[in-house]
Design an enzyme around this catalytic site. Structure first.
Site, PDB file in Angstrom:
ATOM      1  CG  ASN A  17      -2.236  -0.776   0.849  1.00 24.93           C
ATOM      2  OD1 ASN A  17      -3.153  -0.267   0.212  1.00 24.93           O
ATOM      3  ND2 ASN A  17      -2.279  -2.047   1.233  1.00 24.93           N
ATOM      4  CD  GLU A 226      10.538   3.186  10.230  1.00 27.34           C
ATOM      5  OE1 GLU A 226       9.805   2.320  10.768  1.00 27.34           O
ATOM      6  OE2 GLU A 226      10.251   3.748   9.160  1.00 27.34           O
ATOM      7  CG  ASP A 302       6.240   2.950   2.196  1.00 21.83           C
ATOM      8  OD1 ASP A 302       5.471   1.980   2.169  1.00 21.83           O
ATOM      9  OD2 ASP A 302       6.878   3.282   3.218  1.00 21.83           O
TER      10      ASP A 302
HETATM   11  C1  6MZ Z   1       7.008   1.209   9.379  1.00 22.37           C
HETATM   12  C2  6MZ Z   1       5.715   1.056   7.479  1.00 22.37           C
HETATM   13  C3  6MZ Z   1       6.531   2.007   6.821  1.00 22.37           C
HETATM   14  O1  6MZ Z   1       0.935  -3.331   4.658  1.00 22.37           O
HETATM   15  O2  6MZ Z   1      -0.996  -1.881   4.034  1.00 22.37           O
HETATM   16  N1  6MZ Z   1       4.752   0.693   6.618  1.00 22.37           N
HETATM   17  N2  6MZ Z   1       5.959   0.662   8.739  1.00 22.37           N
HETATM   18  N3  6MZ Z   1       7.810   2.134   8.816  1.00 22.37           N
HETATM   19  C4  6MZ Z   1       7.614   2.568   7.549  1.00 22.37           C
HETATM   20  N4  6MZ Z   1       8.447   3.541   7.056  1.00 22.37           N
HETATM   21  C5  6MZ Z   1       8.013   4.711   6.422  1.00 22.37           C
HETATM   22  N5  6MZ Z   1       6.050   2.170   5.582  1.00 22.37           N
HETATM   23  C6  6MZ Z   1       4.966   1.345   5.473  1.00 22.37           C
HETATM   24  O3  6MZ Z   1       1.354  -1.178   3.490  1.00 22.37           O
HETATM   25  C7  6MZ Z   1       1.295  -0.033   4.300  1.00 22.37           C
HETATM   26  C8  6MZ Z   1       1.688  -0.370   5.719  1.00 22.37           C
HETATM   27  O4  6MZ Z   1       3.078  -0.728   5.762  1.00 22.37           O
HETATM   28  C9  6MZ Z   1       3.676  -0.273   6.957  1.00 22.37           C
HETATM   29  C10 6MZ Z   1       2.580   0.426   7.764  1.00 22.37           C
HETATM   30  O5  6MZ Z   1       2.013  -0.504   8.661  1.00 22.37           O
HETATM   31  C11 6MZ Z   1       1.584   0.809   6.675  1.00 22.37           C
HETATM   32  O6  6MZ Z   1       0.266   0.957   7.170  1.00 22.37           O
HETATM   33  P1  6MZ Z   1       0.338  -2.427   3.632  1.00 22.37           P
HETATM   34  O7  6MZ Z   1       0.308  -3.012   2.254  1.00 22.37           O
END
Ligand code: 6MZ
Length: 362
Positions: A17, A226, A302
């Site tokens: 996502n 993080e 992301d």
């Molecule tokens: C921690 C992150 C993240 O799983 O819904 N997510 N968790 N640190 C980060 N750094 C910026 N980036 C993304 O993808 C989105 C989810 O991935 C995790 C978070 O839980 C976010 O809601 P999905 O496909």
């Protein structure tokens, strides 16, 4: 940049996502706006904004999840994300996503993941391998080789899945995700990721599920350090996960522990800079780990949220740290050693890199 784009690459830290095209997000937002679920003009600038704090990123994820959490959309974004990675010559992608439950539309964690798998099946722009590899099976696929040689035949991408546990979840919910991962091994699910807002939740909440996952043979990667949290970073390193993501806020003692354990680090340069977890790129720990020959892999995190691509991440590393073509190629190639897929896939990928090396150094 052109070379980095054409070079085969391995992506090991990409959240589904977080990797959605802006155009798709805007289209989904417009549709929900028309249905009166959201006010489009309120969210447009949130989607298009480029500089976000870590806190704002997690607010954006809440919005993205409103836009994407129905089966059809999950299938669509999975297909698009895979095709986008393949288009920049990512030859192996470990895609992670948090299985979601949404009773109001009859979505269970399992049906969410089935929609993801449907998305893998729907990939049409490239050839995709997402089932576990048969060890006595296929040698390096000629089509991939041809593609790398002359760009005339279809690309091929290996895709494997990791299920994420969100730090907002309970022990029971985390356990449900691990059990689902076990049930879905035949669909290429290889492991578990712990992610989500790092200031939320306690490591001890997830430990029983992670220990169970490990006992059952699943591989584990943890978002680690993080935000500053010494105690947690130490416990996570003591757990000895197969990989860790980010590793931004480490103290002397933790660097030592990490280096002696040789746990590979998934490095996400743009993500760390955009969210200000690292103050500026020139002081990023990539340099220290790279110079120490510590196992690391460049990743996007992301790509949608941070407007990046894996090629851009390689370019950023090359230009910031003065690395040449050969060093970047070696960096991409060593990532094959840190993938969670089996030796058969590793051998295929090594074949792809060996062939590309000949092109690099005729
Ligand atoms: C921690 C992150 C993240 O799983 O819904 N997510 N968790 N640190 C980060 N750094 C910026 N980036 C993304 O993808 C989105 C989810 O991935 C995790 C978070 O839980 C976010 O809601 P999905 O496909």
């Amino acid at each position: 940049m052109e070379w980095l784009l054409s070079m085969p690459k391995v992506e090991l830290h990409a959240h589904l996502n977080g990797s959605i095209r802006d155009s798709t997000l805007l289209e989904l937002a417009r549709l929900l706006g028309e249905k009166g679920v959201i006010v489009f003009s309120d969210v447009e600038h949130v989607i298009m904004k480029n500089d976000r704090s870590l806190h704002e990123v997690f607010k954006l994820f809440d919005l993205i999840h409103i836009l994407t959490t129905d089966h059809k959309t999950v299938t669509r974004i999975t297909k698009e994300v895979v095709e986008d990675f393949a288009s920049e010559n990512v030859v192996y992608l470990e895609l992670r996503t948090t299985p979601k439950r949404n009773d109001s539309i009859g979505m269970s964690k399992r049906s969410y993941m089935e929609a993801v798998v449907e998305g893998l099946r729907a990939v049409s722009a490239v050839d995709i391998d997402f089932a576990p590899h048969n060890i006595d099976g296929n040698p390096v696929n000629d089509m991939i080789m041809n593609d790398i040689c002359n760009g005339t035949t279809r690309k091929k991408i290996y895709v494997r899945l990791l299920l994420s546990i969100d730090r907002r979840e309970t022990t029971e919910a985390a356990m449900e995700t691990v059990k689902l991962a076990l049930e879905m091994r035949d669909f290429g699910v290889l492991g578990i990721d712990l992610s989500g807002n790092p200031i939320v939740g306690e490591w001890s909440t997830f430990l029983p599920a992670l220990e169970f996952a490990r006992a059952q043979g699943l591989q584990i990667t943890l978002h680690c350090g993080e935000v500053p949290n010494n105690k947690e970073v130490n416990s996570m390193l003591d757990f000895l996960p197969q990989r860790v993501g980010h590793a931004c806020f480490f103290q002397e003692e933790e660097w030592k522990k990490l280096k002696s354990s040789k746990i590979p680090v998934e490095i996400c340069l743009t993500s760390n800079i955009r969210t200000n977890t690292i103050a500026s790129i020139d002081i990023h720990h990539f340099a220290n780990l790279y110079n120490a020959n510590h196992p690391l892999v460049l990743c996007t995190d992301d790509s949608g949220v941070f407007s990046t691509t894996l090629s851009k991440e390689y370019h950023l590393a090359a230009s910031t740290f003065g690395l040449g073509k050969w060093e970047m190629f070696q960096l991409a190639k060593t990532a094959v050693g840190f993938i969670f897929a089996d030796d058969g896939v590793k051998q295929d990928l090594e074949g792809i890199f060996d062939l590309a090396a000949k092109k690099l150094d005729p």
